[in-house]
Design an enzyme around this catalytic site. Structure first.
Site, PDB file in Angstrom:
ATOM      1  N   PRO A 191     -14.131  12.346 -12.454  1.00 33.97           N
ATOM      2  CA  PRO A 191     -13.082  11.150 -12.877  1.00 33.97           C
ATOM      3  C   PRO A 191     -13.616  10.134 -13.734  1.00 33.97           C
ATOM      4  CG  PRO A 191     -13.217  11.700 -10.585  1.00 33.97           C
ATOM      5  CD  PRO A 191     -14.316  12.704 -10.961  1.00 33.97           C
ATOM      6  N   GLU A 192     -13.059   9.745 -14.783  1.00 32.46           N
ATOM      7  CA  GLU A 192     -13.432   8.717 -15.486  1.00 32.46           C
ATOM      8  C   GLU A 192     -12.454   7.440 -15.232  1.00 32.46           C
ATOM      9  OE1 GLU A 192     -13.938  10.093 -19.735  1.00 32.46           O
ATOM     10  OE2 GLU A 192     -14.837  12.038 -19.084  1.00 32.46           O
ATOM     11  N   LYS A 199     -16.381   2.570 -13.265  1.00 32.23           N
ATOM     12  CA  LYS A 199     -15.606   3.535 -12.457  1.00 32.23           C
ATOM     13  C   LYS A 199     -15.762   3.298 -10.931  1.00 32.23           C
ATOM     14  CE  LYS A 199     -17.188   7.120 -16.061  1.00 32.23           C
ATOM     15  NZ  LYS A 199     -17.640   8.198 -16.259  1.00 32.23           N
ATOM     16  N   HIS A 242     -13.914  19.060   3.518  1.00 30.90           N
ATOM     17  CA  HIS A 242     -14.348  18.079   2.550  1.00 30.90           C
ATOM     18  C   HIS A 242     -13.942  16.578   2.635  1.00 30.90           C
ATOM     19  CE1 HIS A 242     -16.647  21.542   0.951  1.00 30.90           C
ATOM     20  NE2 HIS A 242     -15.518  22.114   0.452  1.00 30.90           N
ATOM     21  N   ARG A 263     -18.363  17.973  -3.483  1.00 29.52           N
ATOM     22  CA  ARG A 263     -19.728  17.840  -3.996  1.00 29.52           C
ATOM     23  C   ARG A 263     -20.512  16.895  -3.383  1.00 29.52           C
ATOM     24  NH1 ARG A 263     -19.727  19.421 -10.181  1.00 29.52           N
ATOM     25  NH2 ARG A 263     -21.990  19.901  -9.783  1.00 29.52           N
ATOM     26  N   ARG A 309     -30.551   2.257 -34.138  1.00 33.73           N
ATOM     27  CA  ARG A 309     -30.663   3.287 -33.172  1.00 33.73           C
ATOM     28  C   ARG A 309     -30.155   4.659 -33.809  1.00 33.73           C
ATOM     29  NH1 ARG A 309     -28.682   1.030 -28.234  1.00 33.73           N
ATOM     30  NH2 ARG A 309     -29.183   2.831 -27.043  1.00 33.73           N
ATOM     31  N   ARG A 343     -24.679  17.538 -22.409  1.00 30.77           N
ATOM     32  CA  ARG A 343     -23.054  17.722 -22.272  1.00 30.77           C
ATOM     33  C   ARG A 343     -22.495  18.616 -23.435  1.00 30.77           C
ATOM     34  NH1 ARG A 343     -20.804  14.041 -18.844  1.00 30.77           N
ATOM     35  NH2 ARG A 343     -22.063  12.420 -18.068  1.00 30.77           N
TER      36      ARG A 343
END
Length: 270
Positions: free
Chosen positions: A2-3, A58, A91, A110, A151, A260
């Site tokens: 979830p973002e 978040k 869960h 998880r 950067r 990613r």
């Protein structure tokens, strides 16, 4: 995972049912999350009225009269409302039972999420060094430009750094970079101010749309009302490696950036 839009969708879904309600008791079936749930959480929270349900990055912050419950959904967690006494599955680790007869149920297959107690949540070690919220005036392209100077890291992991701006995870970083026409591999320090101004606006626009659509449902996410998010129907690149670009028809490429998967269009993104 979830973002920000998924967490904000959850906040909006549960807040009307929590704010002003008194907690009857807290049932913890499994304490072993990413960090152990405090053993005295039931003692601290029971009998207290929930006065606010807010979000920082978040993290969901359930403000009570004498402290705040900090919750993170981790990789696969969700919070939803059920009737108190509803049988729990394997869960479903925590129930916060309310005087209304409803319960806030935390599910996390998880167990990478968190439920922590704090008297000063914004000073908690998990929150105190976070960057600005992307949908506020504190975040703008000027900030991205200034922080990126010198950067060499790729721009995608740069905008996903929570010290730069919070809540821009893999899904929405991919979509914002596509909308701004920026190659995710491009060194952050090489991008012009004008392009960062555009990128910041796309981040804001895409996050706002995703929140309006209820987030993106990928595998486990459901909102606080148990409903899925619908932004996945509008994805241009995320999860579409090898498919055709919806804009130019080129084949989308999938690469690895910062451990990613990243998908981009070699023609639309430069």
């Amino acid at each position: 995972m979830p973002e920000l839009p998924e967490v904000e969708t959850t906040r909006r879904g549960i807040a009307p049912y929590l704010e002003g309600q008194r907690v009857e008791r807290v049932i913890v079936r499994e304490r072993r999350l990413r960090w152990p749930i405090p053993e005295d959480l039931d003692v601290r929270l029971s009998g207290q009225r929930i006065v606010s349900v807010e979000r920082r990055a978040k993290y969901l912050l359930l403000g009570a009269e004498a402290g705040t419950l900090i919750s993170h959904l981790g990789m696969s967690g969700s919070l939803r409302l059920v009737e108190s006494g509803t049988p729990a599955s394997r869960h479903e680790h925590v129930d916060i039972e309310l005087a209304s007869g409803m319960a806030l149920r935390y599910t996390d297959p998880r167990r990478f999420g968190a439920m922590l107690w704090s008297l000063a949540p914004l000073e908690h070690e998990l929150l105190r060094n976070l960057g600005p919220e992307p949908l506020t005036d504190a975040f703008a392209g000027q900030r991205l430009f200034e922080l990126s100077r010198g950067r060499s890291m790729a721009v995608k992991p740069f905008i996903m750094d929570n010290a730069v701006v919070v809540g821009v995870g893999n899904i929405y970083a991919s979509e914002a970079l596509f909308a701004a026409g920026i190659d995710p591999r491009k060194p952050a320090g090489s991008i012009s101010k004008a392009r960062y101004l555009r990128l910041a606006e796309e981040i804001k626009r895409i996050l706002a749309i995703a929140i309006e659509r209820g987030g993106t449902t990928l595998r486990d996410f459901v909102g606080g009302d148990g409903q899925p998010g619908y932004f996945q129907q509008e994805l241009f690149v995320y999860g579409r490696g090898g498919e055709f670009c919806k804009v130019c028809g080129s084949t989308l490429r999938e690469i690895r950036l910062g451990q990613r998967a990243s998908v981009y269009c070699p023609r639309c993104q430069r």
